[in-house]
Design a protein around this motif. Structure first.
Motif, PDB file in Angstrom:
ATOM      1  N   TYR A  15      42.469  41.222  35.441  1.00 46.22           N
ATOM      2  CA  TYR A  15      42.950  42.601  35.531  1.00 46.22           C
ATOM      3  C   TYR A  15      43.825  42.954  34.334  1.00 46.22           C
ATOM      4  O   TYR A  15      43.861  44.118  33.908  1.00 46.22           O
ATOM      5  CB  TYR A  15      43.717  42.797  36.836  1.00 46.22           C
TER       6      TYR A  15
ATOM      7  N   ILE B  12      39.186  43.447  33.133  1.00 46.44           N
ATOM      8  CA  ILE B  12      37.941  42.907  33.692  1.00 46.44           C
ATOM      9  C   ILE B  12      38.060  42.945  35.207  1.00 46.44           C
ATOM     10  O   ILE B  12      38.849  42.212  35.801  1.00 46.44           O
ATOM     11  CB  ILE B  12      37.685  41.465  33.208  1.00 46.44           C
ATOM     12  N   TYR B  13      37.277  43.810  35.859  1.00 49.35           N
ATOM     13  CA  TYR B  13      37.339  43.960  37.314  1.00 49.35           C
ATOM     14  C   TYR B  13      36.080  43.454  38.016  1.00 49.35           C
ATOM     15  O   TYR B  13      36.116  43.122  39.196  1.00 49.35           O
ATOM     16  CB  TYR B  13      37.556  45.434  37.676  1.00 49.35           C
ATOM     17  N   SER B  14      34.972  43.392  37.300  1.00 46.96           N
ATOM     18  CA  SER B  14      33.715  42.926  37.886  1.00 46.96           C
ATOM     19  C   SER B  14      33.754  41.418  38.085  1.00 46.96           C
ATOM     20  O   SER B  14      34.176  40.664  37.193  1.00 46.96           O
ATOM     21  CB  SER B  14      32.543  43.304  36.982  1.00 46.96           C
ATOM     22  N   THR B  15      33.314  40.942  39.248  1.00 44.56           N
ATOM     23  CA  THR B  15      33.316  39.501  39.523  1.00 44.56           C
ATOM     24  C   THR B  15      32.308  38.770  38.634  1.00 44.56           C
ATOM     25  O   THR B  15      32.544  37.617  38.260  1.00 44.56           O
ATOM     26  CB  THR B  15      33.003  39.250  41.000  1.00 44.56           C
ATOM     27  N   ARG B  16      31.217  39.408  38.309  1.00 44.99           N
ATOM     28  CA  ARG B  16      30.228  38.765  37.423  1.00 44.99           C
ATOM     29  C   ARG B  16      30.787  38.615  36.005  1.00 44.99           C
ATOM     30  O   ARG B  16      30.563  37.606  35.338  1.00 44.99           O
ATOM     31  CB  ARG B  16      28.933  39.574  37.409  1.00 44.99           C
ATOM     32  N   LYS B  17      31.524  39.618  35.547  1.00 47.67           N
ATOM     33  CA  LYS B  17      32.140  39.512  34.215  1.00 47.67           C
ATOM     34  C   LYS B  17      33.274  38.500  34.221  1.00 47.67           C
ATOM     35  O   LYS B  17      33.529  37.843  33.200  1.00 47.67           O
ATOM     36  CB  LYS B  17      32.639  40.881  33.772  1.00 47.67           C
TER      37      LYS B  17
ATOM     38  N   HIS C  49      30.518  34.334  40.929  1.00 43.97           N
ATOM     39  CA  HIS C  49      30.994  35.676  41.242  1.00 43.97           C
ATOM     40  C   HIS C  49      31.210  35.870  42.749  1.00 43.97           C
ATOM     41  O   HIS C  49      32.071  36.639  43.160  1.00 43.97           O
ATOM     42  CB  HIS C  49      30.011  36.719  40.704  1.00 43.97           C
TER      43      HIS C  49
ATOM     44  N   ALA D  50      34.500  37.255  44.741  1.00 37.17           N
ATOM     45  CA  ALA D  50      34.387  38.376  45.687  1.00 37.17           C
ATOM     46  C   ALA D  50      34.986  38.005  47.039  1.00 37.17           C
ATOM     47  O   ALA D  50      35.685  38.818  47.664  1.00 37.17           O
ATOM     48  CB  ALA D  50      32.925  38.782  45.832  1.00 37.17           C
TER      49      ALA D  50
ATOM     50  N   LEU E 223      36.696  49.195  43.734  1.00 36.82           N
ATOM     51  CA  LEU E 223      35.483  48.383  43.833  1.00 36.82           C
ATOM     52  C   LEU E 223      35.194  47.932  45.258  1.00 36.82           C
ATOM     53  O   LEU E 223      34.137  47.372  45.526  1.00 36.82           O
ATOM     54  CB  LEU E 223      35.609  47.146  42.936  1.00 36.82           C
TER      55      LEU E 223
ATOM     56  N   GLU F 158      43.435  45.385  45.879  1.00 38.74           N
ATOM     57  CA  GLU F 158      43.127  45.688  44.481  1.00 38.74           C
ATOM     58  C   GLU F 158      44.353  46.252  43.752  1.00 38.74           C
ATOM     59  O   GLU F 158      44.606  45.924  42.586  1.00 38.74           O
ATOM     60  CB  GLU F 158      41.982  46.702  44.414  1.00 38.74           C
TER      61      GLU F 158
END
Length: 524
Positions: free
Chosen positions: A76, A80-85, A108, A112, A482, A492
């Motif tokens: 954060y 970077i907030y996406s779990t895949r990223k 990821h 999550a 998200l 979040e």
């Protein structure tokens, strides 16, 4: 010739794929790097509550919860907030690899599951642990706090709206239809859902079987039963929607029932359309976010009291000076701060407009009328008196307020009538309503705002809390949640605000601005 070149290229490419570079076993991170400072600060927190949220039985996660928490917070910090990223960063980014401490890279889905509502209480506790650490290091102080709100879009679908007026109208129609069927089929007494359900069951004969499918005609008792059953389902659905909205909301989203449809500044269709969102409240002190909460309220005035109570419960202390903009002005908020001994620096809604010439020329305003204290009446621009007509009381936020209604002796034949009112009624009499408590508190707030201390706090409010929203929403591009539900949304926010505080601590450390609290006023 081409075949020879292709064979030579393929041979070299195979060698490159098997090339082993001499990489050092130890990864060294400089002490002035953000990841090093963040890791050092997070190591000082107590993680027992986080470990209690995870059962020691069953399959263990790829990395222990403490490391997973650090990876999420640093993600954060980097936007970077996406779990895949996050998973990709753990495999390729040297900072994330250093934070892993030799642990296996989580996928990821592990991120999550960790970011779900299961560990919400633990992560909230960790956020306020860091706030208390800042207070212990004198990085923050409990003198003033800057409060403001912003609307952040929910993950819900933008077109799954449910409106209170529509639900009330449909529920009334369902009840009328159900009452009609209830008495038509032999029901007695007062209509209730239980009696209606029992009546529907009594319509089914012994040994009767339901008929389904095309080409098969339903018997009369089955048609009656299904008609009542459909009404009961709609009745149950509408009452559930009203229960979800509560008494203060006028809408909800079908895919995120905690989200309310609000008018956003960023409109994706450009036509003023409402979106499902949350009203996010921030409390900022010394440039650090010291409190955060998400509310379903469309306006800010109803969030101040519960937000201050939440801060006091989590930090164990209250702030002395409460600084907020005009959206928080209400008699309930004024009386709450007065009862708790806190100084009110809430800007009145007429603070700016009262300076204009147009405002002073509006003779219909109560503020522009002369008040005669001995006679307890107002004198309008035409010289006519508005005397006390009615006194009534109202309970707001658990406190009783008194409203005084003053009515003119008569407006017939008044030469200034067109400037004072738009009413076409010939018997119209000008009337003004005065709340004694509100008028006194507003005057006190105005006196405090025009002092040198008030000017300093107003300037810092626009810099500190507005600046925090600018960093989160513009610089780090956090404009939509998200996850769904108020619990997950709050989680979040705690991660986002903790990352903001760590980055702010690192920035102040680099610029040697630690233990600075307010920006000074510029003197001409």
């Amino acid at each position: 010739m081409k075949q020879t070149q292709q064979k030579e290229y393929s041979r070299k490419a195979a060698l490159y794929q098997q090339l082993a570079l001499p990489i050092m076993q130890n990864i060294e991170i400089a002490e002035n790097e953000p990841v090093f400072v963040a890791n050092a600060q997070l190591e000082e927190l107590d993680y027992r509550e986080l470990y209690r949220a995870y059962s020691p039985k069953g399959r263990k996660s790829a990395a222990e919860p403490r490391i997973m928490f650090k990876l999420l917070v640093y993600g954060y910090m980097c936007g970077i907030y996406s779990t895949r990223k996050l998973e990709q960063a753990c495999r390729k980014n040297i900072d994330f690899i250093w934070l892993l401490q030799g642990e296996r890279v989580p996928d990821h889905t592990s991120f999550a599951r960790f970011r779900s509502g299961k560990a919400r209480q633990a992560i909230e506790d960790l956020f306020y642990q860091f706030v208390k650490r800042l207070a212990a290091e004198q990085e923050i102080e409990y003198e003033e706090v800057f409060i403001d709100g912003t609307k952040i879009e929910s993950m819900a679908n933008r077109y799954t709206f449910v409106w209170r007026k529509s639900v009330d109208r449909q529920l009334t129609r369902v009840k009328e239809k159900a009452r009609e069927l209830f008495y038509r089929y032999g029901g007695k007494g007062k209509l209730t859902t239980g009696k209606l359900r029992s009546l529907a069951a009594s319509l089914v004969p012994e040994g009767g079987e339901m008929v389904h499918g095309t080409g098969r005609r339903k018997p009369l008792w089955q048609q009656q039963y299904e008609e009542i059953d459909q009404l009961l389902e709609r009745w149950k659905k509408y009452e559930a929607q009203l229960f979800e909205m509560g008494c203060r909301r006028n809408s909800l989203s079908k895919t995120d029932k905690d989200a309310t449809f609000m008018r956003m500044k960023e409109d994706h269709m450009g036509n003023g359309q409402l979106k499902p969102a949350y009203n996010v409240q921030l409390a900022v002190n010394s440039e650090y976010i010291t409190g955060v909460a998400a509310f379903p309220n469309c306006t800010d005035s109803g969030t101040l009291v519960p937000f201050l109570n939440h801060i006091k419960r989590m930090q164990g202390r209250s702030y002395r000076d409460i600084v907020a903009d005009a959206g928080y002005e209400s008699v309930g908020n004024y009386l709450y701060l007065q009862a708790h001994g806190q100084n009110c620096y809430i800007k009145p809604t007429n603070y700016e407009v009262r300076k204009t010439k147009k405002y002073r020329q509006q003779i219909w305003r109560m503020e522009n009328m002369e008040y005669l204290e001995q006679e307890d009446c107002f004198v309008c621009a035409a010289g006519r008196k508005l005397r006390l007509h009615q006194i009534c009381s109202k309970k707001e936020s658990g406190m009783v307020t008194t409203y005084l209604h003053y009515r003119c002796e008569g407006c017939t034949g008044c030469p200034l009538r067109e400037q004072c009112t738009k009413s076409k009624n010939p018997d119209f009499c000008k009337e003004v309503k005065v709340c004694e408590e509100f008028a006194q508190c507003r005057a006190q707030a105005h006196r405090q705002l025009v002092t040198e201390r008030g000017a300093l706090l107003r300037m810092n409010r626009s810099i500190q809390v507005e600046g925090a929203f600018g960093v989160l929403k513009s610089n780090r591009q956090f404009k939509r949640f998200l996850m769904r539900g108020r619990t997950n949304v709050s989680l979040e926010l705690f991660l986002l605000c903790l990352a903001y505080d760590l980055k702010k601590y690192w920035s102040k450390l680099q610029h040697r601005l630690l233990k600075t609290h307010l920006f000074p006023l510029k003197k001409e």
